[in-house]
Each structure stands twice: as structure tokens, then as C-alpha cells.
Design an enzyme around this catalytic site. Structure first.
Site, PDB file in Angstrom:
ATOM      1  CE  LYS A 199      18.197  -2.410 -56.458  1.00 21.25           C
ATOM      2  NZ  LYS A 199      17.752  -1.383 -57.376  1.00 21.25           N
ATOM      3  CG  ASP A 237      11.944   4.057 -58.556  1.00 17.07           C
ATOM      4  OD1 ASP A 237      12.060   3.672 -57.378  1.00 17.07           O
ATOM      5  OD2 ASP A 237      12.546   3.523 -59.513  1.00 17.07           O
ATOM      6  NE  ARG A 296       0.279 -17.126 -65.018  1.00 14.33           N
ATOM      7  CZ  ARG A 296      -0.996 -17.404 -65.357  1.00 14.33           C
ATOM      8  NH1 ARG A 296      -1.954 -16.544 -65.124  1.00 14.33           N
ATOM      9  NH2 ARG A 296      -1.292 -18.540 -65.955  1.00 14.33           N
ATOM     10  CE1 TYR A 315      18.965  -0.021 -61.375  1.00 19.61           C
ATOM     11  CE2 TYR A 315      17.141  -0.506 -62.846  1.00 19.61           C
ATOM     12  CZ  TYR A 315      18.260  -0.911 -62.162  1.00 19.61           C
ATOM     13  OH  TYR A 315      18.688  -2.205 -62.263  1.00 19.61           O
TER      14      TYR A 315
HETATM   15  C1  LIG Z   1      17.215  -1.341 -58.701  1.00 23.08           C
HETATM   16  C2  LIG Z   1      16.276  -0.270 -59.059  1.00 23.08           C
HETATM   17  C3  LIG Z   1      15.216  -0.506 -59.944  1.00 23.08           C
HETATM   18  C4  LIG Z   1      15.005  -1.837 -60.640  1.00 23.08           C
HETATM   19  O1  LIG Z   1      14.698  -2.863 -59.759  1.00 23.08           O
HETATM   20  P1  LIG Z   1      15.113  -4.397 -59.965  1.00 23.08           P
HETATM   21  O2  LIG Z   1      14.586  -5.051 -58.742  1.00 23.08           O
HETATM   22  O3  LIG Z   1      16.615  -4.447 -60.086  1.00 23.08           O
HETATM   23  O4  LIG Z   1      14.458  -4.854 -61.222  1.00 23.08           O
HETATM   24  C5  LIG Z   1      14.333   0.532 -60.193  1.00 23.08           C
HETATM   25  N1  LIG Z   1      14.497   1.750 -59.631  1.00 23.08           N
HETATM   26  C6  LIG Z   1      15.519   2.012 -58.794  1.00 23.08           C
HETATM   27  C7  LIG Z   1      15.647   3.383 -58.196  1.00 23.08           C
HETATM   28  C8  LIG Z   1      16.448   1.027 -58.474  1.00 23.08           C
HETATM   29  O5  LIG Z   1      17.474   1.301 -57.666  1.00 23.08           O
END
Ligand SMILES: *Cc1c(COP(=O)(O)O)cnc(C)c1O
Length: 390
Positions: free
Chosen positions: A210, A185, A60, A113
């Protein structure tokens, strides 16, 4: 251990493609394997109490496969410290609980998101953190949303699902003046297309699920920072909260990242062709893609991004029913949530990814369709959309 988390200097001067393939990916010292092993292990033998061989004591706290990914992420974003989590939202949760205490205020974007909005509106707000919504593509709107208690300005650019563009350098300046931290982000762009830390951001957030993973086969998240003290604080909380990336997941993301530059180039090329076709289609009323000259954020995007990415949204004549119908009729574009994989996806944000923002300032148009344009043959993608539009 701290030196094992810093590979920034090892690849100073190398191009992005070289860093993507080599940072963190050092040959295994035991066998010479050119790919870091999946250290599927929880604990490490100590040579006498406290005698750690490689600095590892419990997975961890740290695991060598995760370390490889964290070094790679830091190098790609030009940061000092990268941290990998079980999901993008786990990374966001760790960040917010590190930066905020009751009474603090955050500025969040009017397009984001859905899960990020839900985290602020339903979870973080319960701990006495206040938030206001701003149109972050307009610096004046960000300034107007500030309060004396603002600690964080949160930006997503390009934004999900409306592909809005925020001028990162301009908002970084506002954050500095306000004594707040700018969080970007960078999931839609990836570090290949955009480097928020170099533009003045304090923290970069990723859903590794992604484009970074890139193959729709893993869920993960990351934080990257330049400030060493903030890096230590985040690492402390990462261990204290425990939502870490497992070794297999870290390995899958590391593997995906090696082809990130070539994938992003093709995603961007294909999305440009798809967006061009959509702008000429009679049933399409509006196309949202920052690569289009008429997009309100085009100039800023051209200034801060290498290319415009693989996400395209559009609105159709006939309202919600027509948008849902287009999603249902697509064949090559798979109907599904998520984005950033090699295969093309189509979805209806209002009923799918953004159902959690219904009725809020982040509500999305009902006639909106969102595409994650993959790296298949562009002609096949265009033909599929044309038949789906009827
Ligand atoms: C998918 C996404 C998230 C969240 O990520 P997870 O891996 O699904 O928890 C945050 N920001 C954006 C822009 C996303 O597309």
C-alpha cells in the site's frame, strides 16, 4: 549478522525524511552505487566450508537487498528489528504462528482488512486458537473481550474500511495489564503519520503493498518489533516458513519509501479536500474521515497521528445500487481493490475487498464507497467524484 539488522542507532536524531532516504541505503561497497543493488541471487560462495564473506549463505535466510529494506523499516518505525515478507498476509501468518499455540485467545477488531479476518476465522481457528471481536475504538469493549487466555490484541487504526480510530496508548496499557501483546496494523497510516511502537505497541504489521510501496507495482509485508528476543523468534520463523520478500520486491519498496513523507502529506491534503466536498454533497449521507471534526475518533487521531491519511469512505443515498453506480461512473478514480498508490482508486467494499466478512460482526454497510485518494490535482479528483455522484 545481527548487527547488520540494526540501523536504529546510525540515524538516531535524524528527521523522518532523512531516515526514509538513508536507513539501509548504504552505498554499494564494490562500486559506490548510491542505490543498493538488486541482489538477484539464491546462494553465496563460501571461502572454505562455513566461511561466509558477508554473513550471507542462502537468500531465504537473508539477502542483502532484503536486509537493506529490513533495516530501513526498523529505523522508520523506531524498532530494533524489521522483517520483510512476500505479502502483508504472509507477515501476519508468520506473526500468529510465532505468538500463538492451541488454546490461546485473541481479540480482533470489529472493523479490519477482510483478509486479516479471514486468516483468523478460517485458518488460525483450525489450529485451536479462539477469537472474539471487540470495538477497539472503545477501551471498555477491549477489556470486556479479554479472557485469561488472551495472548494477542489486534488493532487496525485507521481501520479498513470504516476509518475507525483506536487509542493505541490506551489499548497498550490494557494489553500490558492482561499480559497480552498488542499488534497494530499500521498500513493505513504508515510510520510517517503514526508510530505505534512509541505508543506502547509490541508489534507493527504492514502491507508494504500500500503506502510504503506507494506505486501499485509490488506486493509485500512487514513486521517490526522492539523486543530483541521476539525479533529473533520471528526471524527464526520467517526462515523456517519461508514466505520472504524477493530481492526485486524489496528494492521496489525501498525505492517507494524514499518519497513516503511527501506522498503522505499530499495524500492527506487531497483527502481533506475530497472529504470536505463530500460532507457538502446532497447525495452523500455520511463521510468517514478522521480529519473531520465530527468524526468520533478525531481527537485521538489528532493526538497520535501527524495527519489524517489518504483514505476516505462515504455512504450514499439510494443504498447498494447507488453506491455501485458511483463506483462504475468514476473515471479518474480507477475502480479497483488495494490502496495507497499515487493514483486514486474507488471501490465498493461490500462486494469487493470485504466480501469475505459478509454475515460476520465485521460486515460493512451496503451503501458504502471507499476511496484511496491519490496525489493527482485535487480539483480533478473532486470534479470526477461530483460527476460520478450525478
Ligand atoms: C492490504 C492489507 C493487508 C494485507 O496485505 P497484502 O499485502 O495484501 O497481503 C493487511 N492489512 C491492511 C490494513 C491492508 O490494507
Amino acid at each position: 549478522m545481527s548487527d547488520t539488522h540494526n540501523s536504529q542507532s546510525a540515524h538516531a536524531g535524524h528527521g523522518f525524511e532523512t531516515v526514509a532516504i538513508h536507513a539501509g541505503n548504504t552505498a554499494d561497497p564494490l562500486t559506490g552505487a548510491v542505490v543498493p543493488p538488486i541482489y538477484q541471487v539464491s546462494t553465496y560462495k563460501q571461502d572454505g566450508v562455513g566461511g561466509l564473506r558477508g554473513g550471507y549463505e542462502y537468500s531465504r535466510s537473508a539477502n542483502p537487498t532484503r536486509t537493506a529494506l529490513e533495516e530501513n523499516l526498523a529505523a522508520l518505525e523506531g524498532g530494533r528489528r524489521g522483517l520483510a515478507f512476500a505479502s502483508g498476509l504472509a507477515a501476519e501468518d508468520c506473526l500468529l504462528r510465532t505468538l500463538l499455540t492451541p488454546g490461546d485467545h485473541v481479540v480482533i477488531p470489529n472493523d479490519a482488512y477482510g483478509g486479516t479476518f479471514r486468516l483468523f476465522a478460517k485458518v488460525v481457528s483450525r489450529w485451536g486458537v479462539e477469537w472474539s471481536v471487540a470495538d477497539t475504538s472503545d477501551p471498555a469493549s477491549v477489556r470486556a473481550a479479554l479472557t485469561p487466555k488472551t495472548k494477542v490484541i489486534w488493532v487496525e487504526t485507521p481501520s479498513n474500511p470504516l476509518l475507525g480510530i483506536t487509542d493505541i496508548a490506551a489499548v497498550a496499557q490494557i494489553a500490558r495489564e492482561a499480559g497480552a501483546r498488542l499488534v497494530v496494523d499500521n498500513t493505513f497510516a504508515s510510520p510517517y503519520l503514526q508510530q505505534p511502537l512509541a505508543l506502547g505497541a509490541d508489534v507493527v504489521v504492514h502491507s508494504l503493498t500500500k503506502y510504503m510501496g506507494g506505486h501499485s507495482d509490488v506486493v509485500g509485508g512487514a513486521l517490526i518489533v522492539n523486543d530483541a528476543d521476539l525479533g529473533d523468534e520471528l526471524a527464526y520463523h520467517q526462515n523456517a516458513m519461508g514466505a520472504v520478500a524477493g530481492p526485486m520486491d524489496a528494492w521496489l519498496v525501498l525505492r517507494g519509501i524514499k518519497t513516503l513523507p511527501v506522498r503522505m502529506d499530499r495524500h492527506s491534503e487531497n483527502a481533506t479536500k475530497v472529504a470536505d466536498m463530500l460532507t457538502r454533497h446532497a447525495r452523500v449521507t455520511r463521510v468517514l474521515y478522521p480529519g473531520l471534526a465530527e468524526h468520533p475518533g478525531h481527537e485521538v487521531a489528532a493526538k497520535q497521528m501527524r495527519a489524517f491519511g489518504g483514505m476516505v469512505s462515504f455512504q450514499v443515498e439510494g443504498g447498494e445500487e447507488a453506491a455501485v453506480e458511483v463506483c462504475n461512473r468514476a473515471k479518474l478514480f480507477t475502480l479497483g481493490e488495494s490502496l495507497g498508490g499515487v493514483e486514486s482508486l474507488i471501490e465498493h467494499p461490500g462486494r469487493m475487498t470485504h466480501a469475505s466478512v459478509a454475515g460476520s460482526a465485521l460486515e460493512v454497510p451496503a451503501d458504502l464507497v471507499r476511496l484511496s485518494v491519490g496525489i493527482e490535482s485535487a480539483d480533478d479528483l473532486i470534479a470526477d467524484l461530483q460527476q460520478a455522484l450525478g
